[in-house]
Design an enzyme around this catalytic site. Structure first.
Site, PDB file in Angstrom:
ATOM      1  N   GLU A   1       6.852 -31.977  -7.724  1.00  0.00           N
ATOM      2  CA  GLU A   1       8.731 -31.107  -7.835  1.00  0.00           C
ATOM      3  C   GLU A   1       8.820 -30.860  -8.942  1.00  0.00           C
ATOM      4  OE1 GLU A   1      11.051 -34.889  -6.264  1.00  0.00           O
ATOM      5  OE2 GLU A   1       9.820 -34.769  -4.321  1.00  0.00           O
TER       6      GLU A   1
ATOM      7  N   GLU B   1       4.859 -35.775   0.701  1.00  0.00           N
ATOM      8  CA  GLU B   1       5.432 -36.600   1.601  1.00  0.00           C
ATOM      9  C   GLU B   1       6.737 -35.899   2.318  1.00  0.00           C
ATOM     10  OE1 GLU B   1       7.710 -37.771  -2.458  1.00  0.00           O
ATOM     11  OE2 GLU B   1       6.066 -37.237  -3.833  1.00  0.00           O
TER      12      GLU B   1
HETATM   13  O1  AHR Z   1       8.299 -41.749  -3.065  1.00  0.00           O
HETATM   14  C1  AHR Z   1       9.414 -40.625  -4.084  1.00  0.00           C
HETATM   15  C2  AHR Z   1      10.256 -40.114  -5.022  1.00  0.00           C
HETATM   16  O2  AHR Z   1      10.490 -38.823  -3.858  1.00  0.00           O
HETATM   17  C3  AHR Z   1       8.410 -39.392  -5.670  1.00  0.00           C
HETATM   18  O3  AHR Z   1       8.206 -39.640  -6.392  1.00  0.00           O
HETATM   19  C4  AHR Z   1       8.870 -37.739  -5.724  1.00  0.00           C
HETATM   20  O4  AHR Z   1       8.051 -36.931  -5.598  1.00  0.00           O
HETATM   21  C5  AHR Z   1       9.886 -37.956  -4.738  1.00  0.00           C
HETATM   22  O5  AHR Z   1      11.114 -37.022  -5.099  1.00  0.00           O
END
Ligand code: AHR
Length: 500
Positions: free
Chosen positions: A173, A304
């Site tokens: 990110e 994610e």
């Molecule tokens: O999964 C929780 C958070 O969500 C992670 O650390 C981040 O990459 C995303 O914003």
């Protein structure tokens, strides 16, 4: 009667087992308590890893695990987590609850966990606050087999042999918590950092993942593909193997996410409608990638995904602990069917997160452990791992209570596994209605049918008091008829059928 056609003669892409991957961050009680309790714990463990959790994850056939973050990755300095535990640095986990991180779980412990699980390792490096040298030396520490300062340090720290790093993420990110960069700036950093992610062992390729977009940030995809892919010199094999995508399902919005357990039918359909948006994102980001990479050499890595609800009452808001109901089971089933269907571009996906954080497959409370409805869906879908997707199409009708959040009533995917069996997974998105389905199967002679189902009322969940309220049951409602199958899929369910 929904008409469903499966054409096994039209074979499509391979469904990488990594599509069924997971993610574990130093966040809340995921690593500490959830996976790692330390050698001296009363909770039964092997080298500090909880035996009950490892056993359950092996049964689910976990293929790959991403670590150490998430946002934590761009603040993680790997040297803090190696060497004698007594001397490891203690630090504040600024992102997640401001708690003390004692670094007792580091590189050696992560690889020990992967060894016990029998899964591949996906390491996420630090671009946001780390140097090229630091990243390069971490890779040397983990993977170099000969004599070198980092390999020697690893040996001094008790591990003679190099490990295999299957996947390496160059930052996380970086448009946000990983440094607030622009796509072009990140793209240039990616080019530089990845150069030093050396493949010391030519038999063991490291699959390099560039930080991709947040949700519908198409400019990011465009900018990174343009900066990184086009300029890839032909000899630089492995320059960019994957581009990540992060998309979470929040039923309400980022500010007020909504309860994991206390929801009505409107919120049910809204959640499922938002889940289905994953397919739009894959298509649109995929179309941009196609312009640069029509041969689909770069995988879309959805590293994610999952539901993100308001934390359970009374728990630390920074720990992201949430319960898991049949709604999560449907979210998992829908997403996994989407990933299967797009396995020509989606090469890996990692649900967030493995234990006690967001849409977990396992929840723990001290020595107790429960498997969530999401766990059961992953286990039911495991026969798709490494199978070949086949062409399939189901007739659907739009259902839901609000115009804006209508969803198709059914979601499905079908594959042929290595043993030649036909694997079918279908989800019924209706909270209330069952549907008869008439399936025509083309080019498949197998007669023996078996089926299993996960179905309960939409709020049903497993708790520490009642750990088996939601479990998989054998389903004898599938009839093999001439040319296909006949069955009625109950409301709010995920069904897995095998024909052999
Ligand atoms: O999964 C929780 C958070 O969500 C992670 O650390 C981040 O990459 C995303 O914003």
């Amino acid at each position: 009667m929904a008409k469903y056609v499966i054409n096994t003669e039209n074979k499509k892409s391979k469904i990488n087992k990594e599509i069924y991957g997971h993610f574990s961050e130093h966040l809340g009680r995921c690593i500490y308590e959830g996976l790692y309790v330390g050698e001296n714990s009363d909770i039964p463990n092997t080298n500090g890893m909880r035996n009950d959790v490892v056993e359950a994850l092996k049964e689910m056939k976990i293929p790959v695990l991403r670590w150490p973050g998430g946002c934590f990755a761009d603040e993680y300095h790997w040297r803090d987590g190696v060497g004698p535990k007594e001397t490891r640095k203690k630090m504040i986990n600024t992102h997640w609850g401001g708690v003390v991180e004692d670094n007792s779980f580091g590189t050696h412990e992560f690889f020990e966990l992967c060894r016990q699980l029998g899964c591949k390792a996906y390491i996420n490096g630090n671009v946001g606050s780390g140097t090229v040298q630091e990243m390069s030396e971490w890779v040397e520490y983990m993977t170099f087999e000969g004599v070198s300062p980092m390999a020697d340090m690893r040996k001094e720290n008790g591990h003679e042999d190099a490990w295999t790093v299957d996947y390496f993420g160059v930052g996380n990110e970086n448009w946000g918590c990983g440094g607030n960069m622009t796509p072009e700036y990140y793209g240039n950093l990616y080019r530089r950092y990845q150069t030093y992610v050396r493949e010391y062992n030519h038999d063991k390729k490291i699959f390099k993942v560039a930080c991709g977009p947040n949700v519908d940030d198409y400019e990011w995809t465009e900018g990174v593909m343009k900066t990184c892919f086009r300029h890839c010199p032909p000899q630089a094999h492995g320059f960019m193997d994957g581009l990540s995508l992060h998309y979470y399902t929040y039923p309400e919005g980022w500010e007020i996410k909504g309860s994991a357990t206390d929801f009505d039918e409107k919120a049910w359909y809204k959640t499922l409608a938002k889940t289905l948006y994953m397919e739009t994102l894959i298509n649109r980001h995929g179309a941009i990638m196609d312009q640069y990479d029509p041969e689909k050499q770069v995988g879309l890595i959805v590293d994610e995904w999952g539901t993100w609800f308001t934390v359970e009452p009374g728990t630390n808001p920074g720990f992201l602990y949430q319960q898991n109901t049949m709604r999560d089971a449907l979210v998992a089933g829908i997403n996994l069917n989407i990933f299967n269907k797009h396995s020509d571009r989606v090469k890996m996906a990692n649900i967030a997160q493995l234990v006690n954080v967001l849409q977990s497959v396992i929840l723990t409370d001290g020595p107790q452990m429960i498997k969530t409805p999401t766990y059961h869906v992953f286990k039911m879908f495991k026969d798709h791992q490494e199978a070949t997707l086949v062409d399939s199409h189901i007739e659907t009708e739009q259902i839901g209570l609000e115009d804006e959040y209508q969803v198709p009533n059914l979601s499905e995917s079908a594959s042929i596994d290595a043993d030649g069996r036909l694997q079918i997974t279908i989800a019924n998105l209706s909270a209330t209605d069952s549907y008869p389905v008439e399936t025509r199967i083309v080019g498949f002679a197998g007669e023996k049918v078996s089926a299993e189902i996960l179905t309960e009322e939409m709020h049903a969940m497993n708790t520490f008091e009642n750990p088996n309220a939601v479990t998989v049951k054998a389903f004898d409602g599938v009839e093999r008829v001439h040319g296909g199958l006949k069955f009625t899929i109950p409301a709010c369910s995920v069904l897995h059928i095998t024909v052999e």
